[in-house]
Enzyme design. Structure first.
Site, short mmCIF file in Angstrom:
data_model
loop_
_atom_site.label_atom_id
_atom_site.label_comp_id
_atom_site.label_asym_id
_atom_site.label_seq_id
_atom_site.Cartn_x
_atom_site.Cartn_y
_atom_site.Cartn_z
N ARG A 201 0.87 -1.47 0.06
CA ARG A 201 0.12 -0.02 0.14
C ARG A 201 1.12 1.29 0.22
O ARG A 201 2.25 1.10 0.17
CB ARG A 201 -0.92 0.18 1.02
CG ARG A 201 -2.29 -1.41 1.64
CD ARG A 201 -2.50 -1.06 1.98
NE ARG A 201 -3.74 -2.25 2.50
CZ ARG A 201 -3.32 -3.78 2.97
NH1 ARG A 201 -2.40 -3.39 4.24
NH2 ARG A 201 -4.35 -4.37 3.24
N LYS A 226 -2.07 -1.38 7.46
CA LYS A 226 -3.54 -0.65 7.41
C LYS A 226 -4.42 -1.96 7.95
O LYS A 226 -4.97 -0.98 9.35
CB LYS A 226 -4.55 -0.91 6.52
CG LYS A 226 -5.46 -0.19 5.94
CD LYS A 226 -6.25 -0.24 4.76
CE LYS A 226 -7.27 -0.30 4.48
NZ LYS A 226 -8.22 0.13 3.59
N HIS A 294 -4.25 3.23 -5.02
CA HIS A 294 -3.96 1.79 -5.08
C HIS A 294 -4.51 0.65 -6.84
O HIS A 294 -4.34 -0.42 -6.34
CB HIS A 294 -6.02 1.38 -3.80
CG HIS A 294 -5.94 0.45 -3.42
ND1 HIS A 294 -4.94 0.75 -2.03
CD2 HIS A 294 -6.68 0.04 -3.17
CE1 HIS A 294 -5.17 -0.72 -1.80
NE2 HIS A 294 -6.19 -1.05 -1.72
N ARG A 297 -1.88 -2.28 -6.90
CA ARG A 297 -1.78 -3.10 -5.30
C ARG A 297 -2.75 -4.14 -6.44
O ARG A 297 -2.42 -5.52 -6.37
CB ARG A 297 -2.49 -2.35 -4.30
CG ARG A 297 -3.09 -3.30 -3.80
CD ARG A 297 -3.16 -2.99 -1.84
NE ARG A 297 -3.89 -3.86 -0.56
CZ ARG A 297 -2.95 -4.79 -0.08
NH1 ARG A 297 -1.44 -5.08 -0.04
NH2 ARG A 297 -3.46 -5.44 0.38
N HIS A 320 -4.23 -9.35 3.34
CA HIS A 320 -5.45 -9.81 2.92
C HIS A 320 -5.80 -10.17 3.95
O HIS A 320 -4.62 -11.26 4.24
CB HIS A 320 -6.20 -10.12 1.84
CG HIS A 320 -6.23 -8.60 0.39
ND1 HIS A 320 -5.10 -9.69 -0.54
CD2 HIS A 320 -6.77 -8.35 0.20
CE1 HIS A 320 -5.33 -8.06 -1.65
NE2 HIS A 320 -6.61 -7.53 -0.88
N TYR A 329 -11.23 -11.77 -6.73
CA TYR A 329 -10.00 -12.36 -7.45
C TYR A 329 -10.04 -14.37 -8.00
O TYR A 329 -9.28 -14.10 -8.87
CB TYR A 329 -8.81 -12.18 -6.54
CG TYR A 329 -8.08 -10.57 -6.72
CD1 TYR A 329 -7.90 -10.29 -7.96
CD2 TYR A 329 -7.89 -10.96 -5.32
CE1 TYR A 329 -6.68 -8.79 -7.28
CE2 TYR A 329 -7.46 -9.86 -4.42
CZ TYR A 329 -7.43 -9.00 -5.72
OH TYR A 329 -6.75 -7.14 -5.46
#
Length: 346
Positions: A201, A226, A294, A297, A320, A329
């Site tokens: 990120r 994050k 972003h 990413r 994640h 995905y």
């Protein structure tokens, strides 16, 4: 026992005294209102459910938000604190002059609808409502201001938007990297490539220090992320080359360990390089539309999936926190399966 008296200003003061409870006083415009309140208060005391709501009647939302930002947000990461200050401005503008006791689910729902009608995204409104909801939770559990329920809890939240699926075409990637390389500050190109090669990120990249990068082991150690969980990011050969160039930067100052550093502020302290103004100019110059930083990413994670890495491996690299976040995905997996089916059925 309740006592109702008329005041010199022609209002009515109700005083409720009951053994085992604090003396409670409230003033009303009419005698009937004072009597009704006194009767209701005495009844709640008898049943053991009385809550003093005086503080929630006096405390305005804008004052409560200031206290929340000071006591709660200030303990969070600087980026989160800054984001919550921004969200608080919108809440203050619409609801700031209401007391906490006066904020009802209907009022919150009206705020939600107004923000959506004003063109704010569902994600923005959801985050603002989340801040408001947590404020009420803190006010009830910790501040003890006399609230009995959270008015945000039972309203519908805007449906979360579908995750962005913007991919970078080969031509766009060529134009983007070429423009970044031509920029006067080479750190812009390094940052863009690191995002594209690692899936890190923007905040994680900007805050990197030299001690977090181990080129011999081809690893980057992220301590502040994050989701709050530290992780170790493996580096491709391309990423190693970029980091080596960044670490060998001849302009590296002695007063900071930041890899991507800015000029000293008025206080003399160097902070991370703020690359976004240059990034936006380059997108405009190259004509690349609908693309955000972003999305680099997303592109990086998509490439990991296309390379055949499993969900656990991808999650370990990208950070994640749940497999649910990687479901966007799955269409890439399906495309791989189609190719495998063709090979099997030959």
């Amino acid at each position: 026992m309740a006592t109702i008296t008329k005041t010199p200003s022609n209002t009515w003061k109700a005083i409720v005294r009951k053994r085992g409870w604090p003396t409670t006083i409230k003033t009303f415009r009419t005698k009937r209102d004072a009597q009704d309140w006194a009767r209701r208060t005495e009844d709640e005391m008898v049943r053991g459910v009385y809550i003093d709501r005086a503080e929630s009647d006096r405390l305005l939302l804008k004052q409560a938000l200031d206290r929340y930002l000071r006591e709660v947000s200030a303990t969070k990461k600087p980026s989160t604190h800054s984001a919550e200050r921004h969200k608080a401005k919108a809440l203050k503008a619409e609801l700031g002059n209401y007391s906490l006791a006066a904020i009802t689910p209907d009022l919150v729902a009206e705020y939600r609808d107004k923000r959506l009608e004003a063109g704010k995204s569902a994600s923005t409104v959801r985050l603002e409502l989340s801040l408001l909801s947590h404020l009420f939770t803190i006010a009830i559990k910790e501040w003890r201001v006399g609230l009995v329920y959270n008015p945000v809890a039972n309203i519908r939240k805007p449906a979360p938007p579908q995750g962005r699926n913007r991919r970078l075409t080969a031509e766009e990637e060529r134009k983007l990297l070429q423009a970044c390389d031509a920029h006067s500050n080479p750190m812009l190109g390094w940052i863009v490539r690191i995002a594209l090669y690692t899936g890190m990120r923007a905040g994680e990249i900007k805050s990197l220090t030299r001690s977090q990068v181990n080129l011999d082991k081809r690893l980057v150690y992220l301590t502040e992320t994050k989701n709050g969980s530290a992780r170790t990011v493996p580096l491709t050969r391309e990423a190693v080359a970029v980091f080596r160039a960044a670490l060998d930067n001849p302009l590296q100052p002695d007063d900071t360990d930041l890899i991507f550093f800015g000029e000293p502020g008025r206080d003399g302290i160097r902070r991370p390089y703020e690359f976004r103004p240059a990034w936006h100019r380059i997108l405009k110059e190259t004509g690349i539309r609908g693309f955000r930083f972003h999305d680099l990413r997303h592109e990086a994670v998509s490439r990991l999936v296309e390379a055949g890495l499993g969900d656990q491996e991808v999650s370990a690299i990208s950070g994640h926190k749940s497999m649910q976040m990687l479901k966007r995905y799955t269409h890439l997996r399906a495309e791989d399966l189609v190719e495998k089916l063709d090979r099997v059925m030959r």
